[in-house]
Motif scaffolding. Structure first.
Motif, short mmCIF file in Angstrom:
data_model
loop_
_atom_site.label_atom_id
_atom_site.label_comp_id
_atom_site.label_asym_id
_atom_site.label_seq_id
_atom_site.Cartn_x
_atom_site.Cartn_y
_atom_site.Cartn_z
N GLU A 12 -15.13 -2.23 -6.38
CA GLU A 12 -13.95 -1.91 -5.39
C GLU A 12 -13.78 -3.40 -4.50
N GLN A 13 -15.43 -3.84 -4.04
CA GLN A 13 -15.27 -4.38 -2.80
C GLN A 13 -15.37 -6.03 -3.22
N ASP A 14 -14.97 -6.50 -4.32
CA ASP A 14 -15.32 -7.55 -4.70
C ASP A 14 -13.56 -7.98 -4.67
N ASP A 15 -12.98 -9.54 -4.74
CA ASP A 15 -11.54 -9.09 -4.25
C ASP A 15 -10.75 -9.95 -5.38
N PRO A 16 -10.22 -8.73 -5.52
CA PRO A 16 -9.02 -8.97 -6.47
C PRO A 16 -8.36 -10.20 -6.35
N GLU A 17 -8.04 -10.93 -5.86
CA GLU A 17 -7.55 -11.92 -5.44
C GLU A 17 -7.93 -13.37 -6.37
N ARG A 18 -9.44 -13.48 -5.76
CA ARG A 18 -10.34 -14.36 -6.58
C ARG A 18 -10.61 -14.21 -8.10
N ASP A 34 2.48 -10.05 -6.30
CA ASP A 34 2.12 -9.78 -5.09
C ASP A 34 0.60 -9.17 -4.85
N SER A 35 0.45 -9.80 -2.89
CA SER A 35 -0.96 -9.20 -3.22
C SER A 35 -1.13 -7.08 -3.22
N SER A 36 -0.02 -6.97 -2.43
CA SER A 36 -0.04 -5.74 -2.57
C SER A 36 -0.40 -4.63 -3.97
N ARG A 37 1.05 -4.89 -4.96
CA ARG A 37 0.64 -4.77 -6.08
C ARG A 37 -0.61 -5.07 -6.77
N LEU A 38 -1.38 -5.94 -6.46
CA LEU A 38 -2.32 -6.65 -7.38
C LEU A 38 -3.77 -5.92 -6.56
N ALA A 39 -3.82 -5.15 -5.58
CA ALA A 39 -4.36 -4.46 -4.78
C ALA A 39 -4.99 -2.78 -5.51
N SER A 40 -3.33 -2.70 -5.63
CA SER A 40 -2.85 -1.16 -5.97
C SER A 40 -3.91 -1.05 -7.45
#
Length: 153
Positions: A12-18, A34-40
């Motif tokens: 979970e600590q990995d950066d989902p954007e990367r 978008d960032s919030s959808r990707l994080a979810s």
């Protein structure tokens, strides 16, 4: 494979954007979430039972992905099966053993989970990928179908 690449499970600590930067190579024409959808979606992936995203990492750079799901099953002696999706290697890292290392790690996970099969589908036009899958022991044994669904953004 280059000795500087390791395969490990995403955390979970990995950066989902990367991570998504690598995944986007699979369908670069798709809109980036978008960032919030990707994080979810990232949180949901990590919370899902049987789900494991494998990453190929060179130093601090993600260079490949392979997504797995071990699914419970009532047939074949109630042994589970594994579904593989999103096998992607960054362009500069292709043909260097990265995909092979990812697939072999997934096969090890499937064996450890007691799976009776590992299943994947590949776009019919990706003949190089088909040759690769055959080289790691997969056989074309079924005719697959997909139905893409349209949804509101």
């Amino acid at each position: 494979m280059s000795g500087d690449v390791v395969v490990r499970a995403a955390v979970e600590q990995d950066d989902p954007e990367r991570v998504f930067d690598v995944l986007w190579q699979l369908a670069p024409g798709d809109p980036r979430p978008d960032s919030s959808r990707l994080a979810s979606a990232w949180r949901d992936l990590h919370a899902q039972a049987g789900r494991r995203l494998l990453l190929a990492v060179a130093g601090d750079t993600f260079v490949g992905t392979l997504d797995t799901l071990v699914a419970p099953n009532l047939t074949h002696g109630a042994r589970p099966y594994m579904v593989v999706e999103n096998v992607v290697v960054a362009p500069g890292w292709r043909r260097r053993g990265v995909a092979r290392a990812l697939v072999l790690a997934a096969l090890d996970d499937a064996t450890a989970a007691g799976c009776y099969k590992v299943q994947l589908v590949s776009n019919a036009a990706r003949t190089d990928a088909h040759q690769f899958y055959a080289s790691v022991g997969f056989t074309q044994s079924a005719l697959g179908y997909r139905r893409y669904l349209t949804t509101a953004a």
